[in-house]
Write a protein that holds these residues in place. Sequence first.
Motif, PDB file in Angstrom:
ATOM      1  N   TYR A 314       0.818  -1.213   0.000  1.00  0.00           N
ATOM      2  CA  TYR A 314       0.000   0.000   0.000  1.00  0.00           C
ATOM      3  C   TYR A 314       0.854   1.266   0.000  1.00  0.00           C
ATOM      4  N   ASP A 315       2.123   1.151   0.435  1.00  0.00           N
ATOM      5  CA  ASP A 315       2.991   2.329   0.496  1.00  0.00           C
ATOM      6  C   ASP A 315       3.616   2.661  -0.857  1.00  0.00           C
ATOM      7  N   ASN A 356      -5.879   4.110   6.945  1.00  0.00           N
ATOM      8  CA  ASN A 356      -6.016   3.282   8.148  1.00  0.00           C
ATOM      9  C   ASN A 356      -4.679   3.127   8.859  1.00  0.00           C
ATOM     10  N   LYS A 357      -3.617   2.925   8.080  1.00  0.00           N
ATOM     11  CA  LYS A 357      -2.279   2.823   8.667  1.00  0.00           C
ATOM     12  C   LYS A 357      -1.892   4.157   9.293  1.00  0.00           C
ATOM     13  N   LEU A 362      -0.805   7.655  13.990  1.00  0.00           N
ATOM     14  CA  LEU A 362      -1.122   8.886  14.713  1.00  0.00           C
ATOM     15  C   LEU A 362      -1.529   8.586  16.158  1.00  0.00           C
ATOM     16  N   LYS A 363      -2.209   7.474  16.364  1.00  0.00           N
ATOM     17  CA  LYS A 363      -2.663   7.115  17.713  1.00  0.00           C
ATOM     18  C   LYS A 363      -1.568   6.475  18.555  1.00  0.00           C
ATOM     19  N   VAL A 375       5.790   7.215   5.518  1.00  0.00           N
ATOM     20  CA  VAL A 375       5.659   5.789   5.835  1.00  0.00           C
ATOM     21  C   VAL A 375       4.497   5.154   5.075  1.00  0.00           C
ATOM     22  N   VAL A 376       3.374   5.870   4.971  1.00  0.00           N
ATOM     23  CA  VAL A 376       2.196   5.280   4.318  1.00  0.00           C
ATOM     24  C   VAL A 376       2.187   5.504   2.812  1.00  0.00           C
TER      25      VAL A 376
END
Length: 404
Positions: A314-315, A356-357, A362-363, A375-376
């Motif tokens: 996905y990245d 979503n990643k 972030l959390k 990163v994403v």
Amino acid sequence: MNESQIISTSMKIHYITNLNVYVLNQDGDLFYENESISIPMFMPGNNAENVKALYEIMTEDGEEEIVYSYINEWGLHYFGRRFRVLEQMYTIIIGPYFERTPNHYRLTIDYQLSNDQSQDLRVVCEKVHVLSGEQANSFASVLGQFRALLDQKLQTKIIVADKNKRSIKDQMNHIDEDAELVNVRYKIEKEFIYAVEQGDKKTALKLMNSSNMSTLFSFSERFPNQPLRRLKNLAIVLNTLLRTAARTSKVSSILIHRISEKYAFEIEQASQLTTLYKLEERMIEEYCDLILSNSLKKYSTLTQKIIEHLLSSYDKPLNKEELASIYHTHPSHLSRKFKQETSYTLSGYHQMLRLNKAKHLLKNENLSIEDISWVVGYEDSSYFARVFKKETGMTPSQFREEET
């Protein structure tokens, strides 16, 4: 004294420290290694490069009675010591270990790792021991005594208690009980696996905590005086059952492998019964969540393969033509079928995985918005922030503040 004694003593060092152990002869050839943790090819020090580097430093320095400490650029630590046996020089090296838990996302960014490499790095970071200063000094002291351990001879006297003989009638009754137990075991296994396949954590945990389940998988006769080993074996069986349930539910093999490997390592590293009891519950909950959010069995084989591909990359930029070529179909057919089955366009699903990643990072991670963007898979952090706000109604910073 021969090389078999050196190997035997090196094995003791491994059991004491639980670190990789390497022994090299005076020509620098590796004639013994006990490697439980391997370094991926993208990391410096793979293929025993750290071991070879430390060996060359020690050989050039020439000291025999000191313990060397070596730290590579990613923070992997090693200890080494030279010793002489019958006019032959040998070198023993143990490691790697970390001084502190590394931030694998920071390393991912600094060394521009792909998503797959980043996940492999996470696994390595979880496997490599983090030693306190006292622990590291203790292991260095053990290595300093290696030559003395070689000369030590230990005699062991084995005492075996007599077992009471059972009558033939007792033995036959025991066989009948075993047969009944096996039948009950398979019944509970089926109920347990079905609950996990449905993502039903409540039922799965209830079955796991039942007296029947703990009795069936207690391994009490195989390990009568080893409660920790017995519980580890139970956890290994549980991991296998959960992995099977996830596979049956068509969860991506990549995701199954990652969670299975993570827990396999945690099981073997556990040193307390309470840790293992908590680990079992955590395994069940995480596998159930994984199945609920990632089950692919409702999709066609083609769509399953596309989703697995997107999960692992996905990245990276999405190229529909290249994706269609990989799976031997036409781009328009691929896009139409994927939308029909998932209600997402390919680009929409790709973006959903990225966001979503990003939410997870972030959390849970102390990374800057710019770092998370990279990163994403977004090279432009401003564009990432606009996409994030459009989809969530909040900027990445607002999302982080609300979740903390």
